[in-house]
Design an enzyme around this catalytic site. Structure first.
Site, PDB file in Angstrom:
ATOM      1  N   LYS A 231      -8.905  69.461 -31.801  1.00 43.02           N
ATOM      2  CA  LYS A 231      -9.679  70.219 -32.770  1.00 43.02           C
ATOM      3  C   LYS A 231      -9.870  69.291 -34.084  1.00 43.02           C
ATOM      4  O   LYS A 231      -9.251  68.189 -34.084  1.00 43.02           O
ATOM      5  CB  LYS A 231      -9.363  71.600 -33.396  1.00 43.02           C
ATOM      6  N   ARG A 265      -2.188  76.025 -26.132  1.00 44.63           N
ATOM      7  CA  ARG A 265      -3.492  75.877 -25.171  1.00 44.63           C
ATOM      8  C   ARG A 265      -3.829  74.842 -25.336  1.00 44.63           C
ATOM      9  O   ARG A 265      -4.234  74.155 -26.400  1.00 44.63           O
ATOM     10  CB  ARG A 265      -4.243  77.213 -25.731  1.00 44.63           C
TER      11      ARG A 265
END
Length: 287
Positions: A231, A265
């Site tokens: 991210k 994740r």
């Protein structure tokens, strides 16, 4: 005789109970979208997607999370029919071949219903049951596992407001509301894992504060799932583009495990399996 799992350290799905008392679980990301921020289009072909899921299982994934709609900032929603067209061919093939729980990453009750009927065991709802009023009843009826995540608005607008007076307590309070919504709909609390939603309606400072203070969310008495993989905020300190965030992601995974995360994740399963296992041992894993 099977080992007893300590209270609060298990996650029930529609088909099994996952033990969270040991090393953290790794949830491998399988995006079947043309426009996901990191790997859009790479696994859109069903044959390629099935191969990648099989690879992730061999690399140490405990769960495969399948998504057919991008939720990156400013992404455009797709119809239920289009999302189903992307995910169902892959789910139908994997459900009969992989001995791992499958998760469907969706906010649509109709997509969740079809996926669960085909063998998926977990619904990963980034909206925390807020986008589709039909989602909670679908999950309850299937007795599925559930991930409820914190976000602030739909992906196309969620980054319009990233200011929080107190990001950790605001996220915790919002997740508590979603958890109560789930329980009120008939979803057992031990089927629910909570996700603070890194990168969803949060700026870099907010993401970093959440990561530093992740342990404060443990008061909810539900396991924590963390999804920081590749991210934007993980690349800012080192100036890394999305395709070059393996080591910066690893730093966030290690810190998340040290602060109590039980499910990670990730895109890079093999590398993050090692990172999670080592961080868990350092933090007081097996004696």
């Amino acid at each position: 005789m099977s080992k007893a799992i300590p209270t609060g350290l298990s996650w029930r799905t529609s088909r099994r109970t996952l033990d969270l008392s040991g090393r953290p679980l790794v949830m491998g990301i399988l995006n079947l979208t043309p426009d996901s921020f990191s790997d859009g289009g790479r696994w859109a072909d069903p044959d390629a997607a099935v191969r990648r899921a099989t690879e992730m299982a061999a690399e140490g994934a405990d769960i495969i999370d399948i998504g057919g709609e991008s939720t990156r900032p400013s992404s455009t929603p797709v119809s239920e029919a289009e999302e189903l067209g992307r995910v169902m061919p892959v789910i139908e093939r994997l459900a009969g071949t992989l001995d791992l729980p499958l998760s469907i990453d969706t906010t649509k009750a109709g997509v969740a219903r079809r996926a669960l009927a085909a063998g998926v065991e977990i619904v990963n709802d980034i909206s925390g049951l807020t986008f589709d009023a039909g989602m909670a009843p679908v999950v309850a009826a299937a007795r599925a596992g559930l991930v409820i995540m914190h976000t602030r608005g739909r992906p196309d607008v969620m980054q319009n407001d990233t200011f929080y007076h107190a990001v950790v307590s605001d996220v915790r309070d919002s997740l508590a509301v979603s958890l109560q919504r789930a329980v009120s709909a008939g979803i057992d609390a031990d089927r629910v894992v909570v996700d603070p939603g890194f990168g969803f309606g949060k700026d870099r400072a907010g993401n970093l504060e959440l990561l530093r203070s992740l342990a404060e969310l443990l008061v909810m008495e539900r396991p924590l799932l963390v999804g920081t993989s590749r991210k934007g905020f993980t690349g800012m300190a080192a100036g890394r583009a999305v395709g070059n965030r393996l080591f910066t992601t690893a730093a966030t995974v290690a810190l998340a495990v040290a602060n109590g995360a039980k499910v990670l994740r990730v895109h890079d399963v093999a590398a993050m399996r090692d990172v999670a296992d080592m961080a868990w041992e350092i933090a007081g894993g097996p004696s």
